[in-house]
Scaffold this motif. Structure first.
Motif, mmCIF file in Angstrom:
data_model
loop_
_atom_site.group_PDB
_atom_site.id
_atom_site.type_symbol
_atom_site.label_atom_id
_atom_site.label_comp_id
_atom_site.label_asym_id
_atom_site.label_seq_id
_atom_site.Cartn_x
_atom_site.Cartn_y
_atom_site.Cartn_z
ATOM 1 N N SER A 173 0.847 -1.190 0.000
ATOM 2 C CA SER A 173 0.000 0.000 0.000
ATOM 3 C C SER A 173 0.885 1.243 0.000
ATOM 4 N N TRP A 174 0.458 2.260 -0.700
ATOM 5 C CA TRP A 174 1.346 3.365 -1.068
ATOM 6 C C TRP A 174 1.524 4.425 0.016
ATOM 7 N N GLY A 175 2.763 4.861 0.195
ATOM 8 C CA GLY A 175 3.092 6.207 0.615
ATOM 9 C C GLY A 175 2.983 6.613 2.055
ATOM 10 N N LYS A 176 3.053 5.724 3.046
ATOM 11 C CA LYS A 176 2.911 6.140 4.437
ATOM 12 C C LYS A 176 4.104 5.685 5.266
ATOM 13 N N ARG A 177 4.393 6.480 6.304
ATOM 14 C CA ARG A 177 5.334 6.036 7.327
ATOM 15 C C ARG A 177 4.557 5.351 8.441
ATOM 16 N N GLY A 210 10.315 3.509 5.166
ATOM 17 C CA GLY A 210 11.272 4.578 5.415
ATOM 18 C C GLY A 210 11.772 4.648 6.835
ATOM 19 N N SER A 211 11.971 3.473 7.464
ATOM 20 C CA SER A 211 12.322 3.446 8.885
ATOM 21 C C SER A 211 13.799 3.703 9.152
ATOM 22 N N GLY A 212 14.682 3.173 8.307
ATOM 23 C CA GLY A 212 16.109 3.330 8.540
ATOM 24 C C GLY A 212 16.860 2.069 8.157
ATOM 25 N N LEU A 213 18.153 2.065 8.429
ATOM 26 C CA LEU A 213 19.047 0.991 8.006
ATOM 27 C C LEU A 213 19.572 0.246 9.230
#
Length: 427
Positions: free
Chosen positions: A85-89, A298-301
């Motif tokens: 699903s698109w586009g959310k943090r 988009g949480s991190g590495l």
């Protein structure tokens, strides 16, 4: 006489963790294995194995590579239908996609439909064990366990507990979370190949009272696993600090309520403080790396090399549906890519080990699944190392098994899965 199956192929069996010493020397290729009574009975040269089991039915898998079945240490089966699903943090993801979908699991028929769909999808990708969050509805746990039981799978699951910061219809209470979890644990834990995991979603959706109740339940049943989320995103950490101002850090919100221990599974664990890393290592808890989810939301590495070097126990997971694939091959590929971004090129042996033995050890099942050896349960996957033209042309130049496997890790999907065995049964 017990039914016996002799399988010939390239059979890859780990002798040790590939994070100690030369990864390329951590496993050996064998020519044959025998399945008997749902377990591996023998492993070795085909002439010796055939002589020892002359009555065994023969299954020739040719040049395919047989490994232990994949073990996915952190999933949300209720998010199957909303994957990609698109586009959310994270926080918007929960409110926009996750919570509305989880409301539907109040219907036991819908829960059963999605549980069966999820397990069939993951089996098609070679995954033979999963550790899943369910929803707050006890019927969602029953649906998952019944679907896993019908397929003969080893599986872990638990009722997700939330008593605040969630919509009406998705909140329980401290007492009902304890009561429901206890009843489900009593019903399912240790039945066939099933295990219960006490499951607070994460500190923002549980009050201190609920965390304390679940910590008390864990103390009463210390053989159970406990699964939750930890330090996935920086804004989540800030939210936790506001909700628990007395806590030293995010991990302390669990530790103070009896939810830190060796059988704890802490999903994501990207943005850890030095104290948190020290405590997790000291107790022997497991950090569950969810690379496709960490990039998709988009949480991190996650720094795999640093965590392993400091002695952490690490498992690997798709994190369906925040993760964007049901495939552990794709998850290994994402782990490799994140490793590159954090300065370490993970070896193919390390990637495969994380998705099999490493995750099995994280689930405290390393003596049952995750490796191929006599006495282990026969959860296996046969990989076609030339499943597509692109993979075949690259694998054709390989000079060793790792170079032949790596293109399948990086470019493979369910087409690479030639056969799956669950407790010795071909599915």
């Amino acid at each position: 006489m017990t039914d016996q199956t002799l399988i010939t192929a390239q059979i890859l069996a780990f002798d040790r963790t590939p994070f100690d010493g030369d990864p390329a020397q951590s496993a050996r290729l064998h020519e044959a294995l025998v399945i008997e009574g749902g377990h591996i009975a023998a492993l070795g040269p085909v002439s010796e194995v055939r002589a020892a089991y002359p009555q065994a039915r023969h299954r020739d898998m040719g040049a395919h590579l047989i490994t232990a079945g994949f073990v996915d240490a952190h999933v949300h089966y209720p998010q199957t239908a909303m994957i990609a699903s698109w586009g959310k943090r994270l926080i918007d993801w929960l409110n926009t996609y996750t919570f509305p979908e989880e409301m539907r699991f109040a219907d036991p028929a819908y829960a059963a439909e999605i549980a069966g769909r999820y397990l069939d999808l993951t089996l098609a990708h070679g995954t033979t064990t999963t550790a899943s969050y369910c929803t707050i509805h006890p019927a969602s746990v029953t649906a998952f366990f019944e679907a896993a039981q019908a397929r003969g799978l080893r599986a872990v699951a638990g009722k997700t507990c939330m008593d605040r910061n969630a919509p009406d219809g998705l909140r329980d209470t401290a007492q009902s979370a304890y009561d429901d979890s206890r009843a489900l644990l009593d019903r399912w834990h240790g039945v066939d190949r099933l295990s219960y995991a006490i499951t607070p979603r994460f500190s923002p959706t549980s009050s201190p009272e609920q965390l304390g109740a679940l910590g008390h339940l864990w103390a009463e049943h210390p053989d159970c696993l406990m699964q939750t989320h930890l330090s996935e995103q920086t804004d989540e950490i800030e939210w936790v600090q506001a909700l628990y101002p007395e806590a030293r850090d995010y991990l302390d919100t669990y530790e103070a309520h009896g939810l830190l221990g060796a059988r704890g599974l802490y999903g994501h664990a990207i943005h850890l403080t030095p104290r948190e890393r020290d405590r997790l290592r000291e107790v022997g808890a497991a950090l569950i790396h969810c690379p496709t989810s960490n990039t998709f939301i988009g949480s991190g590495l996650f720094d795999m090399a640093a965590r392993v070097a400091e002695g952490q126990r690490v498992g690997l997971a798709t994190d369906t549906g925040g993760g964007s694939s049901f495939s552990m091959l794709r998850t290994m590929a994402a782990a490799y890519e994140i490793g590159q971004l954090t300065g370490t090129a993970l070896h193919p042996a390390q990637l495969l080990w994380l998705g099999t033995a490493g995750s099995a050890q994280a689930l405290h099942m390393g003596d049952l699944i995750g490796t191929i050896a006599p006495g282990m349960e026969a959860d296996l996957v046969a990989l076609d190392l030339a499943s597509t033209p692109a993979i075949a042309q690259r694998a054709g130049r390989a000079e060793d098994i790792w170079e032949a496997l790596f293109p399948t890790i990086m470019m493979g999907d369910d087409r690479a899965v030639a056969q799956v065995w669950v407790a010795g049964r071909a599915v």
